[in-house]
Design a protein around this motif. Structure first.
Motif, PDB file in Angstrom:
ATOM      1  N   ARG A   1       0.865  -1.190   0.000  1.00 42.04           N
ATOM      2  CA  ARG A   1       0.000   0.000   0.000  1.00 42.04           C
ATOM      3  C   ARG A   1       0.897   1.234   0.000  1.00 42.04           C
ATOM      4  O   ARG A   1       2.086   1.141   0.308  1.00 42.04           O
ATOM      5  CB  ARG A   1      -0.859   0.037   1.261  1.00 42.04           C
ATOM      6  N   ASP A   2       0.307   2.382  -0.277  1.00 43.56           N
ATOM      7  CA  ASP A   2       1.048   3.630  -0.161  1.00 43.56           C
ATOM      8  C   ASP A   2       1.400   3.864   1.303  1.00 43.56           C
ATOM      9  O   ASP A   2       0.588   3.604   2.185  1.00 43.56           O
ATOM     10  CB  ASP A   2       0.222   4.808  -0.682  1.00 43.56           C
TER      11      ASP A   2
ATOM     12  N   LYS B   1       6.213   2.954  -0.431  1.00 41.64           N
ATOM     13  CA  LYS B   1       5.246   1.862  -0.304  1.00 41.64           C
ATOM     14  C   LYS B   1       5.421   1.184   1.046  1.00 41.64           C
ATOM     15  O   LYS B   1       6.526   1.077   1.563  1.00 41.64           O
ATOM     16  CB  LYS B   1       5.433   0.811  -1.412  1.00 41.64           C
ATOM     17  N   ARG B   2       4.313   0.736   1.624  1.00 42.37           N
ATOM     18  CA  ARG B   2       4.344  -0.021   2.872  1.00 42.37           C
ATOM     19  C   ARG B   2       4.156  -1.493   2.515  1.00 42.37           C
ATOM     20  O   ARG B   2       3.112  -1.898   2.006  1.00 42.37           O
ATOM     21  CB  ARG B   2       3.259   0.450   3.833  1.00 42.37           C
ATOM     22  N   ILE B   3       5.175  -2.291   2.764  1.00 40.95           N
ATOM     23  CA  ILE B   3       5.160  -3.725   2.470  1.00 40.95           C
ATOM     24  C   ILE B   3       4.856  -4.437   3.779  1.00 40.95           C
ATOM     25  O   ILE B   3       5.543  -4.242   4.780  1.00 40.95           O
ATOM     26  CB  ILE B   3       6.510  -4.177   1.883  1.00 40.95           C
ATOM     27  N   ARG B   4       3.810  -5.264   3.748  1.00 40.41           N
ATOM     28  CA  ARG B   4       3.359  -5.920   4.984  1.00 40.41           C
ATOM     29  C   ARG B   4       3.267  -7.424   4.785  1.00 40.41           C
ATOM     30  O   ARG B   4       2.655  -7.911   3.846  1.00 40.41           O
ATOM     31  CB  ARG B   4       2.000  -5.368   5.396  1.00 40.41           C
TER      32      ARG B   4
ATOM     33  N   VAL C   1       7.943  -2.492  11.778  1.00 40.08           N
ATOM     34  CA  VAL C   1       7.013  -2.412  12.898  1.00 40.08           C
ATOM     35  C   VAL C   1       6.228  -3.719  12.932  1.00 40.08           C
ATOM     36  O   VAL C   1       5.748  -4.193  11.904  1.00 40.08           O
ATOM     37  CB  VAL C   1       6.054  -1.205  12.745  1.00 40.08           C
ATOM     38  N   GLN C   2       6.104  -4.314  14.123  1.00 39.48           N
ATOM     39  CA  GLN C   2       5.345  -5.561  14.272  1.00 39.48           C
ATOM     40  C   GLN C   2       4.170  -5.340  15.198  1.00 39.48           C
ATOM     41  O   GLN C   2       4.204  -4.475  16.063  1.00 39.48           O
ATOM     42  CB  GLN C   2       6.230  -6.688  14.794  1.00 39.48           C
TER      43      GLN C   2
ATOM     44  N   SER D   1       5.380  -4.682   9.103  1.00 43.21           N
ATOM     45  CA  SER D   1       5.324  -3.718   8.004  1.00 43.21           C
ATOM     46  C   SER D   1       6.624  -2.942   7.954  1.00 43.21           C
ATOM     47  O   SER D   1       7.197  -2.600   8.988  1.00 43.21           O
ATOM     48  CB  SER D   1       4.172  -2.725   8.209  1.00 43.21           C
ATOM     49  N   THR D   2       7.080  -2.666   6.734  1.00 46.27           N
ATOM     50  CA  THR D   2       8.237  -1.802   6.529  1.00 46.27           C
ATOM     51  C   THR D   2       7.982  -0.958   5.295  1.00 46.27           C
ATOM     52  O   THR D   2       7.238  -1.371   4.394  1.00 46.27           O
ATOM     53  CB  THR D   2       9.548  -2.614   6.412  1.00 46.27           C
TER      54      THR D   2
END
Length: 196
Positions: A100-101, A166-169, A141-142, A160-161
């Motif tokens: 996601r953005d 972009k936020r990759i989860r 972040v967890q 997530s990072t």
């Protein structure tokens, strides 16, 4: 005799489902706004995994993740921001990857909004987002969350990072009544996310 066995198994499955729903309801807390924490969890660098792994690599967004080698791709789950999913051939547990953005801070409110946008309901962050480090050294972040997907109550561990806006989860999930939540395994799988 076969008819009695089928009735017994059906009654047992219903009882387990009701028990799982009851336990989930008892553990539920209302979602709170959580500011990014100061606490950091740092796993040791690239340990030997407790499972034999396959690796999925996504060249478009520049990440990879490892997951148990006996898990299979679950294309029926990959919709919208969920770009790929893997899980046991039968049902649960599984892992899904979303992109996601990264236009907003990583907070509990963001988790609720992102999971809701993916079609889930009753989204709750059950452990506050905590800074961590992926096995490749990337800050992330967890958190643990629960939500309803279709007719199922899901418990998940996610990391997530952010990379290039972009936020990759990575979200590892299960239905407790069918396959108990295993935070050690779920955390281990999530921490194999690599964006280097």
């Amino acid at each position: 005799m076969l008819n009695k066995t089928c009735k017994f198994v059906t009654v047992l499955m219903v009882m387990l489902l009701v028990l799982g729903l009851t336990l989930t309801a008892c553990k539920s807390k209302s979602a709170e706004t959580v500011t990014p924490p100061a606490e950091t969890v740092t796993p040791s660098a690239a340990p030997e995994l407790s499972f034999k792994a396959k690796t999925y690599t996504n060249s478009e967004y520049g990440f990879s993740i490892q997951y148990p080698k006996d898990w299979v791709e679950r294309p029926e789950i990959a919709k919208g921001s969920l770009i790929i999913a893997f899980g046991v051939p039968g049902f649960v547990p599984g892992v899904s990857m979303s992109v996601r953005d990264a236009s907003e801070p990583m907070t509990a409110d963001w988790v609720v909004a992102a999971n809701t946008a993916e079609g889930n309901t009753n989204v709750k962050v059950t452990s506050p987002p905590v800074e961590t480090t992926l096995f490749d050294g990337t800050p992330a972040v967890q958190y643990v969350s629960s939500f309803t997907s279709g007719q199922y109550d899901i418990v998940s561990f996610a990391i997530s990072t952010d990379k290039n806006g972009k936020r990759i989860r990575a979200t590892v999930w299960t239905i407790d009544a069918f396959s108990p939540y295993d935070e050690t395994l779920f955390s281990e799988i999530s921490h194999t996310l690599s964006v280097k």
